[in-house]
Design a protein around this motif. Sequence first.
Motif, PDB file in Angstrom:
ATOM      1  N   TYR A  16      37.044  38.440  37.581  1.00 17.99           N
ATOM      2  CA  TYR A  16      37.306  38.445  36.145  1.00 17.99           C
ATOM      3  C   TYR A  16      37.583  39.866  35.668  1.00 17.99           C
ATOM      4  O   TYR A  16      36.892  40.803  36.062  1.00 17.99           O
ATOM      5  CB  TYR A  16      36.100  37.870  35.387  1.00 17.99           C
ATOM      6  N   HIS A  33      30.111  38.573  32.958  1.00 21.08           N
ATOM      7  CA  HIS A  33      30.559  38.291  34.324  1.00 21.08           C
ATOM      8  C   HIS A  33      29.889  39.293  35.266  1.00 21.08           C
ATOM      9  O   HIS A  33      30.069  40.494  35.129  1.00 21.08           O
ATOM     10  CB  HIS A  33      32.091  38.354  34.397  1.00 21.08           C
ATOM     11  N   GLY A  85      39.115  37.949  28.073  1.00 21.84           N
ATOM     12  CA  GLY A  85      38.354  39.041  28.671  1.00 21.84           C
ATOM     13  C   GLY A  85      38.466  40.304  27.839  1.00 21.84           C
ATOM     14  O   GLY A  85      39.491  40.972  27.869  1.00 21.84           O
ATOM     15  N   LYS A 137      44.300  30.022  34.273  1.00 25.69           N
ATOM     16  CA  LYS A 137      44.356  31.438  33.909  1.00 25.69           C
ATOM     17  C   LYS A 137      45.800  31.808  33.617  1.00 25.69           C
ATOM     18  O   LYS A 137      46.688  31.526  34.407  1.00 25.69           O
ATOM     19  CB  LYS A 137      43.814  32.271  35.066  1.00 25.69           C
ATOM     20  N   ASP A 165      42.110  38.900  30.790  1.00 25.35           N
ATOM     21  CA  ASP A 165      42.248  37.536  31.300  1.00 25.35           C
ATOM     22  C   ASP A 165      42.147  36.528  30.156  1.00 25.35           C
ATOM     23  O   ASP A 165      41.326  36.683  29.252  1.00 25.35           O
ATOM     24  CB  ASP A 165      41.163  37.216  32.334  1.00 25.35           C
ATOM     25  N   ASP A 167      33.774  33.990  40.579  1.00 22.46           N
ATOM     26  CA  ASP A 167      33.394  34.619  39.307  1.00 22.46           C
ATOM     27  C   ASP A 167      32.053  34.022  38.892  1.00 22.46           C
ATOM     28  O   ASP A 167      31.956  32.821  38.635  1.00 22.46           O
ATOM     29  CB  ASP A 167      34.470  34.335  38.252  1.00 22.46           C
TER      30      ASP A 167
END
Length: 177
Positions: A25, A94, A57, A176, A29, A107
């Motif tokens: 991660y 994460h 992210g 993703k 993202d 992840d």
Amino acid sequence: MKKILSTLIVIAILSVTSHSAYAQYEKGDKLLNVGIGLGTFGLYGNGVPINVSAEYGFTNQISGGVYAAIVSTKYLGGDWRYSYVYVGPRASYHFNELLKLNIEKLDIYAGAGLYVRTYSAKYKGGGTYNNDYKTSYTDIVPSVHAGARYYFKPALSGWAEVGYGASPLQLGISFKF
């Protein structure tokens, strides 16, 4: 409904055909998560929660986004129908970098959320008095989750979470992009 399904199919195709490298991660993202719950809190343990969430992210360790879930079930021969709808923000930390995990396809994360939960119950009465009944309420519920996501392809992964929210165990897929 057809537009939503068509959009998800296009996203899935684009995600599966992506040729980017696997990566843990990272900042920037964007994920679309779709899943089901196994078990519920309330509703007499019945019903299958369906959930969707989107996350972004903000750093290599912190993501945030929105979560929505619905669970509905019939009770006592179908005379009663109970439903919960959850909607709200959630965030995750994460752990791969902190734990020095060098497994690019994995992840590991945990986090919390704060959801608006709307509950409704309906009774379809019959007989002489036709005594139908409806009730509903809305409240705010905290949630916590811990989970892992495993990437099968650079833009397609499976995930599992345990915690408190719409369901004690959730499973699904992530796209993703």
